[in-house]
Design a protein around this motif. Structure first.
Motif, PDB file in Angstrom:
ATOM      1  N   VAL A 101      -1.726   3.649  -2.049  1.00 20.47           N
ATOM      2  CA  VAL A 101      -3.152   3.360  -1.933  1.00 20.47           C
ATOM      3  C   VAL A 101      -3.631   2.984  -3.333  1.00 20.47           C
ATOM      4  CG1 VAL A 101      -5.426   4.242  -1.330  1.00 20.47           C
ATOM      5  CG2 VAL A 101      -3.430   4.906   0.024  1.00 20.47           C
ATOM      6  N   THR A 102      -4.150   1.767  -3.447  1.00 19.29           N
ATOM      7  CA  THR A 102      -4.586   1.232  -4.735  1.00 19.29           C
ATOM      8  C   THR A 102      -6.097   1.076  -4.734  1.00 19.29           C
ATOM      9  OG1 THR A 102      -2.497   0.038  -4.943  1.00 19.29           O
ATOM     10  CG2 THR A 102      -4.310  -0.690  -6.345  1.00 19.29           C
ATOM     11  N   ASP A 103      -6.739   1.639  -5.753  1.00 23.15           N
ATOM     12  CA  ASP A 103      -8.182   1.459  -5.909  1.00 23.15           C
ATOM     13  C   ASP A 103      -8.447   0.817  -7.271  1.00 23.15           C
ATOM     14  OD1 ASP A 103      -8.685   3.523  -7.983  1.00 23.15           O
ATOM     15  OD2 ASP A 103      -8.242   4.950  -6.389  1.00 23.15           O
ATOM     16  N   THR A 104      -9.709   0.537  -7.566  1.00 26.69           N
ATOM     17  CA  THR A 104     -10.038  -0.203  -8.787  1.00 26.69           C
ATOM     18  C   THR A 104     -10.625   0.675  -9.886  1.00 26.69           C
ATOM     19  OG1 THR A 104     -12.183  -0.762  -7.827  1.00 26.69           O
ATOM     20  CG2 THR A 104     -10.402  -2.364  -7.550  1.00 26.69           C
ATOM     21  N   ARG A 105     -10.592   1.960  -9.722  1.00 28.56           N
ATOM     22  CA  ARG A 105     -11.129   2.862 -10.741  1.00 28.56           C
ATOM     23  C   ARG A 105      -9.981   3.495 -11.514  1.00 28.56           C
ATOM     24  NH1 ARG A 105     -15.856   7.164  -9.651  1.00 28.56           N
ATOM     25  NH2 ARG A 105     -16.901   6.734 -11.621  1.00 28.56           N
TER      26      ARG A 105
END
Length: 196
Positions: free
Chosen positions: A95-99
């Motif tokens: 799971v990749t997020d931008t924070r």
């Protein structure tokens, strides 16, 4: 964390996955629920029915990772990505997020038994054979991943030591909160009537 991320932040290269599912989701609770459901459906399509331990375990891990992406990794106007792969008998969910600033702790802290949150990564650590965090490639953010090793028949390769009994009760209570509204469960499918 069961393994450390290498100093360069990249994991060793693996062979091309035998199976792969990748999708982008809105960084909302609804996006997290949809990601969890689609991972479960994809596993069912790949021959691991909904009620098997493998499907249930990976779905629960996905639910925790996506909930964390929404809660702790949310940046307004940015989505999160989910990638599920099977390669060499290892299922991996990323799971990749931008924070980039908020990373899960290296080892999940003990939580207060009355606390309503804080058990997500404890649950992931208990269920996964391995997990970790790596920087997002070519952009700000991070990827939190978990792996489950399986035998050819789709069952976990080994049984992991269970957490303390009180922690198990808390984990099960947390897992029960992840289920959707009562009408979406199979046992409630008869217009509110339970099956005999």
């Amino acid at each position: 964390m069961k393994s450390t991320t290498p100093p360069n932040g990249h994991l060793p290269q693996r062979l091309a996955p035998e199976r792969e599912f990748t999708m982008r989701f809105t960084s909302t609770p609804r996006g997290a629920r949809l990601a969890r459901r689609l991972v479960s459906h994809r596993l069912d399509d790949w021959g691991h029915p909904y009620t098997t331990p493998l499907n249930e375990t990976l779905t629960l891990i996905t639910a925790e990772l996506t909930a964390n992406a929404v809660r702790h990794g949310h940046v307004p106007g940015r989505d999160f990505h989910v990638r599920l792969t099977l390669a060499e008998g290892i299922f991996r969910v990323e799971v990749t997020d931008t924070r980039a600033g908020k990373r899960p702790p290296a080892s999940p802290p003990a939580t207060d038994s009355l606390s309503e949150s804080g058990r997500g990564m404890l649950l992931v650590a208990a269920l996964a054979d391995d997990w970790g965090v790596s920087p997002r490639r070519a952009a700000p953010g991070k990827t939190v991943w978990a792996e489950l090793h399986v035998r050819p028949k789709g069952h976990p390769l080994s049984y992991r030591a269970a957490p303390e009994p009180t922690d198990v009760d808390l984990l099960l209570a947390t897992a029960s909160l992840l289920r959707d509204d009562p009408g979406s469960r199979p046992e409630d499918a008869g217009h509110g009537r339970r099956r005999p």
